[in-house]
Enzyme design. Structure first.
Site, mmCIF file in Angstrom:
data_model
loop_
_atom_site.group_PDB
_atom_site.id
_atom_site.type_symbol
_atom_site.label_atom_id
_atom_site.label_comp_id
_atom_site.label_asym_id
_atom_site.label_seq_id
_atom_site.Cartn_x
_atom_site.Cartn_y
_atom_site.Cartn_z
ATOM 1 N N LYS A 48 116.258 -32.053 -46.235
ATOM 2 C CA LYS A 48 114.899 -32.482 -45.860
ATOM 3 C C LYS A 48 114.504 -33.704 -46.681
ATOM 4 O O LYS A 48 114.636 -33.707 -47.906
ATOM 5 C CB LYS A 48 113.904 -31.350 -46.163
HETATM 6 C C1 E4P Z 1 107.845 -27.235 -43.140
HETATM 7 O O1 E4P Z 1 109.019 -27.395 -43.276
HETATM 8 C C2 E4P Z 1 106.883 -27.052 -44.244
HETATM 9 O O2 E4P Z 1 107.521 -26.361 -45.290
HETATM 10 C C3 E4P Z 1 105.697 -26.240 -43.881
HETATM 11 O O3 E4P Z 1 105.661 -25.873 -42.521
HETATM 12 C C4 E4P Z 1 104.404 -26.657 -44.500
HETATM 13 O O4 E4P Z 1 103.398 -25.801 -44.058
HETATM 14 P P1 E4P Z 1 101.986 -25.639 -44.777
HETATM 15 O O5 E4P Z 1 101.083 -26.710 -44.251
HETATM 16 O O6 E4P Z 1 101.529 -24.273 -44.367
HETATM 17 O O7 E4P Z 1 102.242 -25.762 -46.257
#
Ligand code: E4P
Length: 232
Positions: A84
């Site tokens: 990522k």
């Molecule tokens: C995606 O890969 C992220 O880790 C995640 O969906 C972030 O979500 P949040 O806005 O609930 O922290």
């Protein structure tokens, strides 16, 4: 639609995977930091639980050379890891180089359709639009998701759309209806998908009625008399 769990908690991942409907896991630096364990080993532990599904692990460098170094390192840990990388210019530059090497990249923190267009052009394996965080600032995350899916369909981009920051079952329903390839959700939201008050009420009635007639019905597990032939 594939279902990913958005957590780095091993117990949640174990419980989700045991249900047989989890296709992968997304982590981010915030989620990993909560677990208070060495990063490499923790990601490998997640890979060991998810087995055939993908595990997304995020870099923390923000310059091209640093992102490349960390991406190569993280990708070398396990074949199921997708790296990522945040949606910043150096991140997209690293994506262009890594995708040519065959390293799978998920571009994260995507909040606009033009950003998603760029990452598809640069060869992202996944793009992660954050729906809930857009809703939090009074915008509509689902509109973003629809726009990205439309652009990708029009140009036939192979990048898979990973709807992220999903906060409730309606996000999942709408993402599935639009044809999002993947939805990633916290364990709490995943659990909510299983429940409906009428399911609970219906089951309670079935069991109560069975209990009342138990003596006549007998025991399902009692040894059978000769089994009747199956109807053709
Ligand atoms: C995606 O890969 C992220 O880790 C995640 O969906 C972030 O979500 P949040 O806005 O609930 O922290």
């Amino acid at each position: 639609m594939k279902i990913f769990l958005d957590t780095a908690n091993l117990e949640e991942i174990r419980q989700g995977v045991a249900l047989g409907v989890v296709d992968g896991v997304t982590t981010n630096p915030t989620l990993v930091a909560k677990e208070n364990a060495p990063f490499r080993q923790h990601i490998l532990d997640i890979c060991g639980i998810v087995k055939n599904g993908v595990v997304n692990a995020e870099v923390v460098s923000t310059d091209f050379a640093g992102i490349m170094r960390e991406a190569h390192e993280v990708a070398s840990w396990h074949p199921n890891i997708v790296v990522k990388i945040p949606m910043i210019p150096d991140g997209v530059r690293a994506l262009s180089a890594l995708s040519k090497e065959g390293i799978r990249v998920n571009i994260t923190l995507v909040f606009s359709a033009p950003q998603a267009l760029l990452v598809a052009k640069a060869g992202a394996y996944f793009v992660s639009p954050f729906l809930g965080r857009l809703d939090d600032i009074g915008e509509n995350g689902l509109v973003l998701l629809r726009d990205i899916l439309e652009i990708y369909r029009v140009y036939n981009y192979p990048t898979q759309v990973l709807a992220a920051s999903l906060r409730h079952p309606m996000h999942i329903l709408e993402a599935a209806k639009m044809g999002s390839h993947i939805g990633t959700m916290p364990y709490k939201v995943f659990e909510q998908l299983f429940h409906h008050p009428l399911t609970d009420k219906g089951l309670e009635t079935f069991l109560k009625d069975w209990g009342k007639a138990r003596e006549v019905l007998g025991d399902i597990m009692a040894p059978a008399a000769a089994a009747p032939k199956a109807a053709r």
